[in-house]
Scaffold this motif. Structure first.
Motif, PDB file in Angstrom:
ATOM      1  N   ASP A  75      15.671 -26.526  31.295  1.00  0.00           N
ATOM      2  CA  ASP A  75      16.512 -27.212  32.270  1.00  0.00           C
ATOM      3  C   ASP A  75      15.744 -28.397  32.844  1.00  0.00           C
ATOM      4  OD1 ASP A  75      14.675 -25.930  33.864  1.00  0.00           O
ATOM      5  OD2 ASP A  75      16.139 -24.926  35.154  1.00  0.00           O
ATOM      6  N   GLN A  76      16.416 -29.240  33.608  1.00  0.00           N
ATOM      7  CA  GLN A  76      15.774 -30.410  34.210  1.00  0.00           C
ATOM      8  C   GLN A  76      16.488 -30.770  35.510  1.00  0.00           C
ATOM      9  OE1 GLN A  76      16.616 -30.550  30.821  1.00  0.00           O
ATOM     10  NE2 GLN A  76      18.735 -31.157  31.115  1.00  0.00           N
ATOM     11  N   PRO A  77      16.436 -29.867  36.495  1.00  0.00           N
ATOM     12  CA  PRO A  77      17.180 -30.088  37.736  1.00  0.00           C
ATOM     13  C   PRO A  77      16.751 -31.335  38.485  1.00  0.00           C
ATOM     14  CG  PRO A  77      15.617 -28.262  37.968  1.00  0.00           C
ATOM     15  CD  PRO A  77      15.663 -28.599  36.513  1.00  0.00           C
ATOM     16  N   GLY A  78      15.483 -31.723  38.363  1.00  0.00           N
ATOM     17  CA  GLY A  78      14.989 -32.877  39.107  1.00  0.00           C
ATOM     18  C   GLY A  78      15.541 -34.200  38.623  1.00  0.00           C
ATOM     19  N   VAL A  79      16.050 -34.244  37.400  1.00  0.00           N
ATOM     20  CA  VAL A  79      16.570 -35.492  36.849  1.00  0.00           C
ATOM     21  C   VAL A  79      17.822 -35.944  37.595  1.00  0.00           C
ATOM     22  CG1 VAL A  79      17.548 -36.564  34.768  1.00  0.00           C
ATOM     23  CG2 VAL A  79      15.569 -35.055  34.572  1.00  0.00           C
ATOM     24  N   GLU A  80      18.533 -35.015  38.204  1.00  0.00           N
ATOM     25  CA  GLU A  80      19.804 -35.350  38.837  1.00  0.00           C
ATOM     26  C   GLU A  80      19.636 -36.071  40.170  1.00  0.00           C
ATOM     27  OE1 GLU A  80      22.615 -34.883  37.125  1.00  0.00           O
ATOM     28  OE2 GLU A  80      21.250 -34.132  35.564  1.00  0.00           O
ATOM     29  N   GLU A  81      18.462 -35.943  40.795  1.00  0.00           N
ATOM     30  CA  GLU A  81      18.282 -36.471  42.147  1.00  0.00           C
ATOM     31  C   GLU A  81      18.477 -37.982  42.193  1.00  0.00           C
ATOM     32  OE1 GLU A  81      17.610 -35.989  46.236  1.00  0.00           O
ATOM     33  OE2 GLU A  81      17.824 -34.457  44.689  1.00  0.00           O
ATOM     34  N   TYR A  82      17.861 -38.708  41.256  1.00  0.00           N
ATOM     35  CA  TYR A  82      17.982 -40.171  41.293  1.00  0.00           C
ATOM     36  C   TYR A  82      19.418 -40.606  41.005  1.00  0.00           C
ATOM     37  CZ  TYR A  82      18.678 -41.642  36.411  1.00  0.00           C
ATOM     38  OH  TYR A  82      19.208 -41.899  35.173  1.00  0.00           O
ATOM     39  N   LYS A  83      20.117 -39.825  40.178  1.00  0.00           N
ATOM     40  CA  LYS A  83      21.486 -40.187  39.831  1.00  0.00           C
ATOM     41  C   LYS A  83      22.389 -40.161  41.059  1.00  0.00           C
ATOM     42  CE  LYS A  83      21.192 -38.411  35.089  1.00  0.00           C
ATOM     43  NZ  LYS A  83      21.761 -37.470  34.105  1.00  0.00           N
ATOM     44  N   VAL A  84      22.244 -39.140  41.883  1.00  0.00           N
ATOM     45  CA  VAL A  84      23.054 -39.036  43.100  1.00  0.00           C
ATOM     46  C   VAL A  84      22.800 -40.236  44.008  1.00  0.00           C
ATOM     47  CG1 VAL A  84      23.446 -37.686  45.197  1.00  0.00           C
ATOM     48  CG2 VAL A  84      23.169 -36.521  42.989  1.00  0.00           C
ATOM     49  N   ASN A  85      21.523 -40.598  44.167  1.00  0.00           N
ATOM     50  CA  ASN A  85      21.181 -41.747  45.011  1.00  0.00           C
ATOM     51  C   ASN A  85      21.733 -43.044  44.419  1.00  0.00           C
ATOM     52  OD1 ASN A  85      19.774 -40.060  46.744  1.00  0.00           O
ATOM     53  ND2 ASN A  85      17.800 -40.430  45.768  1.00  0.00           N
ATOM     54  N   MET A  86      21.622 -43.195  43.095  1.00  0.00           N
ATOM     55  CA  MET A  86      22.114 -44.402  42.437  1.00  0.00           C
ATOM     56  C   MET A  86      23.616 -44.544  42.608  1.00  0.00           C
ATOM     57  SD  MET A  86      21.861 -45.428  38.400  1.00  0.00           S
ATOM     58  CE  MET A  86      22.793 -43.963  37.904  1.00  0.00           C
ATOM     59  N   PHE A  87      24.354 -43.431  42.422  1.00  0.00           N
ATOM     60  CA  PHE A  87      25.808 -43.480  42.573  1.00  0.00           C
ATOM     61  C   PHE A  87      26.175 -43.868  44.006  1.00  0.00           C
ATOM     62  CE2 PHE A  87      26.059 -40.008  39.095  1.00  0.00           C
ATOM     63  CZ  PHE A  87      25.939 -40.982  38.101  1.00  0.00           C
ATOM     64  N   ARG A  88      25.427 -43.342  44.985  1.00  0.00           N
ATOM     65  CA  ARG A  88      25.707 -43.675  46.381  1.00  0.00           C
ATOM     66  C   ARG A  88      25.467 -45.172  46.634  1.00  0.00           C
ATOM     67  NH1 ARG A  88      22.015 -44.271  50.033  1.00  0.00           N
ATOM     68  NH2 ARG A  88      20.496 -42.979  48.912  1.00  0.00           N
ATOM     69  N   LEU A  89      24.343 -45.690  46.129  1.00  0.00           N
ATOM     70  CA  LEU A  89      23.993 -47.099  46.344  1.00  0.00           C
ATOM     71  C   LEU A  89      24.979 -48.048  45.678  1.00  0.00           C
ATOM     72  CD1 LEU A  89      20.143 -46.809  45.878  1.00  0.00           C
ATOM     73  CD2 LEU A  89      21.323 -47.346  48.011  1.00  0.00           C
ATOM     74  N   LEU A  90      25.575 -47.600  44.553  1.00  0.00           N
ATOM     75  CA  LEU A  90      26.532 -48.440  43.818  1.00  0.00           C
ATOM     76  C   LEU A  90      27.974 -48.157  44.217  1.00  0.00           C
ATOM     77  CD1 LEU A  90      24.838 -48.312  40.306  1.00  0.00           C
ATOM     78  CD2 LEU A  90      24.869 -50.231  41.899  1.00  0.00           C
ATOM     79  N   ASN A  91      28.158 -47.324  45.249  1.00  0.00           N
ATOM     80  CA  ASN A  91      29.491 -47.020  45.779  1.00  0.00           C
ATOM     81  C   ASN A  91      30.406 -46.390  44.747  1.00  0.00           C
ATOM     82  OD1 ASN A  91      28.944 -48.101  48.399  1.00  0.00           O
ATOM     83  ND2 ASN A  91      29.224 -50.152  47.546  1.00  0.00           N
ATOM     84  N   LYS A  92      29.893 -45.472  43.949  1.00  0.00           N
ATOM     85  CA  LYS A  92      30.742 -44.741  43.030  1.00  0.00           C
ATOM     86  C   LYS A  92      31.657 -43.818  43.845  1.00  0.00           C
ATOM     87  CE  LYS A  92      30.701 -41.647  39.031  1.00  0.00           C
ATOM     88  NZ  LYS A  92      29.881 -40.976  37.984  1.00  0.00           N
ATOM     89  N   PRO A  93      32.927 -43.769  43.504  1.00  0.00           N
ATOM     90  CA  PRO A  93      33.841 -42.886  44.266  1.00  0.00           C
ATOM     91  C   PRO A  93      33.333 -41.445  44.281  1.00  0.00           C
ATOM     92  CG  PRO A  93      35.092 -44.350  42.837  1.00  0.00           C
ATOM     93  CD  PRO A  93      33.640 -44.570  42.505  1.00  0.00           C
ATOM     94  N   GLY A  94      33.356 -40.865  45.470  1.00  0.00           N
ATOM     95  CA  GLY A  94      32.902 -39.484  45.621  1.00  0.00           C
ATOM     96  C   GLY A  94      31.451 -39.358  46.041  1.00  0.00           C
ATOM     97  N   PHE A  95      30.721 -40.511  46.059  1.00  0.00           N
ATOM     98  CA  PHE A  95      29.313 -40.474  46.440  1.00  0.00           C
ATOM     99  C   PHE A  95      29.025 -41.367  47.645  1.00  0.00           C
ATOM    100  CE2 PHE A  95      29.421 -38.987  42.154  1.00  0.00           C
ATOM    101  CZ  PHE A  95      28.406 -38.043  42.077  1.00  0.00           C
TER     102      PHE A  95
END
Length: 436
Positions: A416-436
């Protein structure tokens, strides 16, 4: 310690460190290794649902291999360039094999393989599209879901380029490697009638190089995937033993675990042949994502000698004693050159006259080993016989099985690679992806 596998296909492991390997072979370690092996074989170990790679070389469907080869031949007939879109394990494995098999400055591939979607760079993608204007193009997009940001961005641009340039014919030039049952990319492939290959459900990205993920680009370039798989199959058979005195993959795992537990949390992979550079990059993902969890794990780094002996070599020799080195050596090379005798020995190199540069490179390796050992750096040496498809297939499997043992020794799920998801959540928030 030196372990040499029997038969005509040697894989040797030489280990030097401040201690004796035999001291690691205790009833306790033997019990641990046996328990790990039994759990993997029974598919009861942590992450067992992703152990499909373990027997893949011996169990791969011959019809799949034949289909990959026929598709590669079609790509060779229709294209000068195959753009492979993917990130992480969806590109690093194929890139590692292609670079290891490519002689410097010799363009021998039947199709030029170019990678995209492994980074976010407008300049890279814009210039790639311009370069493609002068070539005949095919595309292989690799993604389990089709929604991974970096390759999805690249595919949106390249799919648009292909459809504008080739019209309806674009569908004959785009090949999709994705999930068998679901996902955005699968939906697109069905809608557009793209040829499809499957990312196996039980094999994670960093362990997928010997599946369609890696085999199609490698075959399209003109390399023998039969030989690559044969080397991996030989490794699967030879490295199945749990004999701690005979199995070099287990020996490597045990020594790594020992060094980690005695204050060496950083492993530097060192190569002396530039063609292995992307094998190192693939290995860093394999180890980093498999072991780096729960505040544990060896940090994987890499150097290329002798180049880095004139930069990072100073730190390795005299810096903080927290790292160990693993030399990846090649016993013989296909091409070499012999040093000539000069009438005017102004560069004082006549003492090398008559020696091949491979011989000089061997001396660099030995000198570096002696220097770093004397500086207190533990050293592991992996030696492979050559840089053929068989050998590279063997080496890739060797790394995968040893990595699994290493992670299980740390009581970590290797898959598994749970830590890989952390940057994605931040990136989606910074780029205003719907739901983030």
């Amino acid at each position: 310690m030196k372990s040499t596998r029997k038969g005509s296909f040697p894989m040797t492991v030489q280990v030097s460190f401040s201690g004796d390997y035999r001291s690691l072979v205790t009833p306790e370690t033997s019990q641990k290794i046996n328990a790990i092996s039994e759990a993997m074989n029974a598919r009861t170990s942590a992450g067992a649902e992703f152990l499909g790679w373990k027997n893949w070389p011996s169990e791969i469907d011959s019809q799949l291999v034949e289909r990959i080869q026929k598709t590669a031949e079609k790509i060779q007939q229709q294209a000068d360039v195959l753009v492979v879109i993917g990130i992480g394990g969806s590109y690093l494995g194929a890139k590692a094999v292609l670079e290891a098999l490519r002689q410097p400055f010799q363009v021998t591939e039947k199709v030029e393989i170019i990678f995209a979607g492994h980074l976010v760079s407008g300049a890279y993608l814009k210039n790639l599209l311009t370069y493609l204007d002068t070539k005949e193009v095919a595309v292989n997009v690799i993604s389990k879901s089709g929604k991974t940001t970096e390759p999805a961005i690249a595919f949106r641009f390249i799919q648009d380029y292909m459809e504008k340039r080739y019209g309806q014919e674009a569908a004959e030039r785009i090949y999709v490697t994705t999930d068998a049952e679901k996902g955005a990319l699968l939906d697109v492939a069905k809608e557009k009638d793209y040829a499809r290959f499957v990312v196996p459900d039980d094999i994670g990205g960093r362990y997928s190089v010997l599946t369609s993920v890696g085999l199609l680009p490698i075959a399209a370039a003109g390399h023998s995937i039969d030989h690559l798989l044969a080397g991996a199959k030989r490794a699967e058979g030879e490295l199945a033993t749990v004999d701690l005195e005979e199995n070099p993959a287990i020996q490597y795992a045990l020594v790594r675990d020992h060094l980690y537990s005695t204050g060496y949390p950083v492993e530097i992979s060192a190569i002396f042949e530039e063609r292995l550079k992307f094998v190192q990059e693939w290995w860093k993902q394999l180890v980093g994502e498999s072991e780096g969890k729960q505040g544990k794990g060896i940090f994987p780094a890499s150097v290329q000698y002798s180049t880095d002996l004139h930069s990072l070599g100073q730190y390795v020799q005299d810096g903080k004693r927290m790292l160990f080195e693993t030399f990846l050596k090649v016993a013989s090379v296909e091409d070499d050159i012999t040093m000539q005798l000069a009438e005017n020995d102004s560069d004082e190199l006549n003492y090398l006259a008559g020696k091949t540069l491979h011989t000089v490179n061997d001396a660099v390796q030995q000198a570096t080993a002696e220097a770093h050992l004397s500086g207190g750096v533990p050293l592991v040496t992996l030696e492979i016989p050559d840089l053929s498809e068989d050998t590279i297939g063997y080496l890739l499997y060797f790394y995968m099985i040893s990595c699994a043992y290493s992670a299980y020794l740390l009581e970590i799920n290797p898959f598994d690679q749970p830590g890989v998801e952390e940057y994605k959540v931040n990136m989606f928030r910074l780029l205003n992806k719907p739901g983030f």
